[in-house]
Design an enzyme around this catalytic site. Structure first.
Site, mmCIF file in Angstrom:
data_model
loop_
_atom_site.group_PDB
_atom_site.id
_atom_site.type_symbol
_atom_site.label_atom_id
_atom_site.label_comp_id
_atom_site.label_asym_id
_atom_site.label_seq_id
_atom_site.Cartn_x
_atom_site.Cartn_y
_atom_site.Cartn_z
ATOM 1 C CE LYS A 152 12.045 5.025 -14.962
ATOM 2 N NZ LYS A 152 10.620 4.653 -14.913
HETATM 3 C C1 E4P Z 1 9.047 5.108 -18.023
HETATM 4 O O1 E4P Z 1 9.898 4.453 -17.469
HETATM 5 C C2 E4P Z 1 7.820 5.576 -17.388
HETATM 6 O O2 E4P Z 1 7.504 4.698 -16.326
HETATM 7 C C3 E4P Z 1 6.625 5.560 -18.280
HETATM 8 O O3 E4P Z 1 6.897 5.114 -19.580
HETATM 9 C C4 E4P Z 1 5.722 6.741 -18.159
HETATM 10 O O4 E4P Z 1 4.637 6.602 -19.043
HETATM 11 P P1 E4P Z 1 3.312 7.497 -18.937
HETATM 12 O O5 E4P Z 1 3.597 8.809 -19.573
HETATM 13 O O6 E4P Z 1 2.301 6.711 -19.729
HETATM 14 O O7 E4P Z 1 2.994 7.595 -17.485
#
Ligand code: E4P
Length: 218
Positions: A83
């Site tokens: 990522k």
């Molecule tokens: C995506 O890969 C992120 O980990 C995640 O969806 C972030 O979500 P949040 O805005 O609820 O922290």
């Protein structure tokens, strides 16, 4: 539509994997911190709980160090998906890694133009953040709709991974638009099964069944 669990909690992941409904996992530095566990150790364990992609995020901000971190992370397991943030360095890293056959999830996407760049960089997944977009006065679903339109216009193969999903309506709308994947907290995945009329129906059937005095298992 594929369902990914957005968590580093291995007990939750195990429980969901056992339902057969889980297609992968996404983590981020905040979720790793919340788990209180060693990044490498917990990521390895998660990779063993699902056959699907497990996103593990680099923390470097420059391309060279991102590549070094990715090298370490991709050795964890075959199903690791690196990522990277949606920055020029992240996109450069995405291009280099995907050219090599490594899965890459380009995260922190907040505009359709950013998603266009991720696709051009050959991303396996792009992660538009719906909830955080909404939180800041924008329309998260509009973002998913625009990305779907643009990717279809050019037949980009990058999968739209709807992220920052907060509730069932985000999932429903993402599915209507045709997002390829939704990543969500385990409690949101489980909540999708809830319906008051299902509960009421079970209650009625159980009451009537009891009146028959029968049992299926002898
Ligand atoms: C995506 O890969 C992120 O980990 C995640 O969806 C972030 O979500 P949040 O805005 O609820 O922290």
């Amino acid at each position: 539509m594929k369902f990914f669990a957005d968590t580093a909690d291995t007990a939750d992941i195990k429980e969901l994997a056992e339902t057969g409904l889980l297609d992968g996992v996404t983590t981020n530095p905040s979720l790793i911190a919340k788990s209180g566990r060693d990044f490498m150790e917990v990521t390895k364990e998660i990779c063993g709980l699902t056959e699907g992609p497990v996103s593990a995020e680099v923390v470097a901000l420059d391309h060279e160090t991102m590549m070094k971190e990715a090298e370490v992370l991709r050795k964890i397991a075959d199903n690791v998906c690196i990522k990277v943030p949606l920055t020029i360095d992240g996109l450069k890293t995405c291009k280099a890694l995907t050219s090599d056959g490594t899965m890459v999830n380009v995260t922190l996407c907040f505009s359709a133009n950013q998603a266009l760049l991720a696709a051009k960089a050959g991303a396996t997944f792009v992660s538009p953040f719906i909830g955080r977009h909404d939180d800041n006065g924008f329309d998260g679903m509009e973002l998913i709709r625009d990305i779907r339109l643009i990717y279809d216009n050019y037949m980009f193969e990058t999968e739209i991974l709807a992220a920052s999903v907060r509730h069932a309506t985000h999932v429903l709308e993402s599915a209507r638009i045709g997002a390829d994947v939704a990543t969500m907290p385990p409690k949101v995945i489980k909540a999708l099964a809830n319906h008051v009329l299902t509960d009421k129906g079970i209650e009625g059937f159980m009451a009537d069944w009891a009146k028959t005095g029968q049992s299926i298992l002898k």
